[in-house]
Design a protein around this motif. Structure first.
Motif, mmCIF file in Angstrom:
data_model
loop_
_atom_site.group_PDB
_atom_site.id
_atom_site.type_symbol
_atom_site.label_atom_id
_atom_site.label_comp_id
_atom_site.label_asym_id
_atom_site.label_seq_id
_atom_site.Cartn_x
_atom_site.Cartn_y
_atom_site.Cartn_z
ATOM 1 N N MET A 17 0.544 -1.328 -0.017
ATOM 2 C CA MET A 17 -0.024 0.140 -0.081
ATOM 3 C C MET A 17 0.329 1.573 0.044
ATOM 4 S SD MET A 17 -3.302 0.786 2.394
ATOM 5 C CE MET A 17 -4.917 1.597 1.948
ATOM 6 N N ALA A 18 1.925 1.694 0.580
ATOM 7 C CA ALA A 18 2.919 2.139 0.351
ATOM 8 C C ALA A 18 3.039 2.318 -0.912
ATOM 9 C CB ALA A 18 4.002 2.587 1.368
ATOM 10 N N LEU A 19 3.821 1.305 -1.399
ATOM 11 C CA LEU A 19 4.443 1.581 -2.830
ATOM 12 C C LEU A 19 3.208 2.217 -3.073
ATOM 13 C CD1 LEU A 19 6.645 1.479 -4.398
ATOM 14 C CD2 LEU A 19 6.165 -0.914 -5.214
ATOM 15 N N THR A 20 2.385 1.961 -3.343
ATOM 16 C CA THR A 20 1.506 2.222 -4.550
ATOM 17 C C THR A 20 0.730 3.857 -4.174
ATOM 18 O OG1 THR A 20 0.093 0.260 -4.635
ATOM 19 C CG2 THR A 20 -1.230 2.035 -5.405
ATOM 20 N N SER A 21 1.163 4.408 -3.065
ATOM 21 C CA SER A 21 0.652 5.351 -2.952
ATOM 22 C C SER A 21 1.721 6.948 -2.779
ATOM 23 C CB SER A 21 0.506 5.402 -0.923
ATOM 24 O OG SER A 21 -0.635 5.160 -0.816
ATOM 25 N N ILE A 76 -11.061 8.577 -6.221
ATOM 26 C CA ILE A 76 -10.601 6.709 -6.876
ATOM 27 C C ILE A 76 -9.527 5.896 -6.404
ATOM 28 C CG2 ILE A 76 -10.377 6.513 -9.151
ATOM 29 C CD1 ILE A 76 -11.986 8.967 -9.865
ATOM 30 N N LEU A 77 -8.766 6.956 -6.380
ATOM 31 C CA LEU A 77 -7.671 6.440 -5.807
ATOM 32 C C LEU A 77 -7.144 5.659 -4.285
ATOM 33 C CD1 LEU A 77 -4.523 9.020 -6.265
ATOM 34 C CD2 LEU A 77 -4.865 6.703 -7.599
ATOM 35 N N ILE A 78 -7.699 6.311 -3.447
ATOM 36 C CA ILE A 78 -8.781 5.937 -1.972
ATOM 37 C C ILE A 78 -9.623 4.250 -2.709
ATOM 38 C CG2 ILE A 78 -9.841 6.016 0.218
ATOM 39 C CD1 ILE A 78 -8.784 9.291 0.215
ATOM 40 N N GLY A 79 -10.046 5.071 -3.342
ATOM 41 C CA GLY A 79 -11.634 3.515 -3.722
ATOM 42 C C GLY A 79 -10.312 2.076 -4.162
ATOM 43 N N TYR A 80 -9.258 2.609 -4.779
ATOM 44 C CA TYR A 80 -8.807 1.891 -5.825
ATOM 45 C C TYR A 80 -7.602 0.920 -4.181
ATOM 46 C CZ TYR A 80 -4.462 -0.237 -7.879
ATOM 47 O OH TYR A 80 -3.659 -1.047 -7.483
ATOM 48 N N CYS A 81 -6.992 1.572 -3.380
ATOM 49 C CA CYS A 81 -6.423 1.727 -2.345
ATOM 50 C C CYS A 81 -7.206 0.301 -1.421
ATOM 51 C CB CYS A 81 -5.211 2.724 -1.652
ATOM 52 S SG CYS A 81 -5.080 2.470 -2.128
ATOM 53 N N LEU A 82 -8.713 0.531 -0.940
ATOM 54 C CA LEU A 82 -9.190 0.015 -0.149
ATOM 55 C C LEU A 82 -9.957 -1.348 -1.243
ATOM 56 C CD1 LEU A 82 -11.777 2.830 1.685
ATOM 57 C CD2 LEU A 82 -9.303 1.259 2.232
ATOM 58 N N LEU A 83 -10.573 -1.653 -2.133
ATOM 59 C CA LEU A 83 -10.915 -2.555 -2.721
ATOM 60 C C LEU A 83 -9.177 -3.431 -3.689
ATOM 61 C CD1 LEU A 83 -12.763 -4.324 -4.399
ATOM 62 C CD2 LEU A 83 -12.274 -2.339 -6.407
ATOM 63 N N THR A 84 -8.186 -2.929 -2.971
ATOM 64 C CA THR A 84 -7.264 -4.138 -4.021
ATOM 65 C C THR A 84 -6.918 -4.357 -2.267
ATOM 66 O OG1 THR A 84 -5.934 -2.331 -5.371
ATOM 67 C CG2 THR A 84 -4.862 -3.992 -4.285
ATOM 68 N N GLN A 85 -6.712 -4.524 -1.250
ATOM 69 C CA GLN A 85 -6.336 -4.826 0.389
ATOM 70 C C GLN A 85 -7.624 -6.037 1.148
ATOM 71 O OE1 GLN A 85 -4.015 -3.408 1.512
ATOM 72 N NE2 GLN A 85 -4.117 -5.271 3.373
ATOM 73 N N TRP A 98 -9.480 -11.234 1.200
ATOM 74 C CA TRP A 98 -10.178 -11.887 0.638
ATOM 75 C C TRP A 98 -9.294 -13.319 0.928
ATOM 76 C CZ3 TRP A 98 -10.394 -14.085 -4.388
ATOM 77 C CH2 TRP A 98 -12.165 -15.094 -4.359
ATOM 78 N N PHE A 99 -8.438 -13.496 -0.472
ATOM 79 C CA PHE A 99 -7.829 -14.080 -0.876
ATOM 80 C C PHE A 99 -6.788 -14.682 -0.119
ATOM 81 C CE2 PHE A 99 -4.022 -15.938 -3.617
ATOM 82 C CZ PHE A 99 -4.909 -16.399 -4.161
ATOM 83 N N ILE A 100 -6.188 -14.037 0.794
ATOM 84 C CA ILE A 100 -5.631 -15.460 2.086
ATOM 85 C C ILE A 100 -6.658 -15.813 2.870
ATOM 86 C CG2 ILE A 100 -3.898 -14.438 4.214
ATOM 87 C CD1 ILE A 100 -2.291 -11.844 2.333
ATOM 88 N N GLN A 101 -7.543 -14.851 2.969
ATOM 89 C CA GLN A 101 -8.656 -16.166 4.049
ATOM 90 C C GLN A 101 -9.000 -17.390 3.408
ATOM 91 O OE1 GLN A 101 -11.740 -13.319 5.231
ATOM 92 N NE2 GLN A 101 -10.621 -12.860 7.135
ATOM 93 N N LYS A 102 -9.289 -17.005 1.808
ATOM 94 C CA LYS A 102 -10.198 -17.949 0.874
ATOM 95 C C LYS A 102 -8.767 -19.322 0.467
ATOM 96 C CE LYS A 102 -12.691 -19.214 -2.842
ATOM 97 N NZ LYS A 102 -13.129 -19.903 -2.868
ATOM 98 N N PHE A 103 -7.499 -18.783 0.590
ATOM 99 C CA PHE A 103 -6.436 -19.701 0.092
ATOM 100 C C PHE A 103 -4.803 -20.363 0.716
ATOM 101 C CE2 PHE A 103 -7.997 -18.296 -3.878
ATOM 102 C CZ PHE A 103 -8.673 -19.562 -4.882
#
Length: 62
Positions: A1-5, A39-48, A53-58
């Protein structure tokens, strides 16, 4: 998230830097920035969210 920011900040500030003319960049109007920030905050939140979700599932990360 820091690198994206960091990349987002560089992308926003680049048109206001001395390099803008060499790269033929033009600064955006100020009315654009609230939309961009949203838009950028939404992108960061959605990515996180998707990453968690991926980590919990797999039970692993890529």
């Amino acid at each position: 998230m820091a690198l994206t920011s960091l990349v987002m900040v560089i992308g926003i500030l680049l048109p206001f830097s001395p390099f803008a003319e060499a790269l033929k960049l033009q600064a955006l109007p100020l009315s654009y920035f609230p939309w961009l920030i949203g838009i950028l905050i939404g992108y960061c939140l959605l990515t996180q969210f998707v990453k968690n979700w991926f980590i919990q599932k797999f039970h692993t990360w890529l």
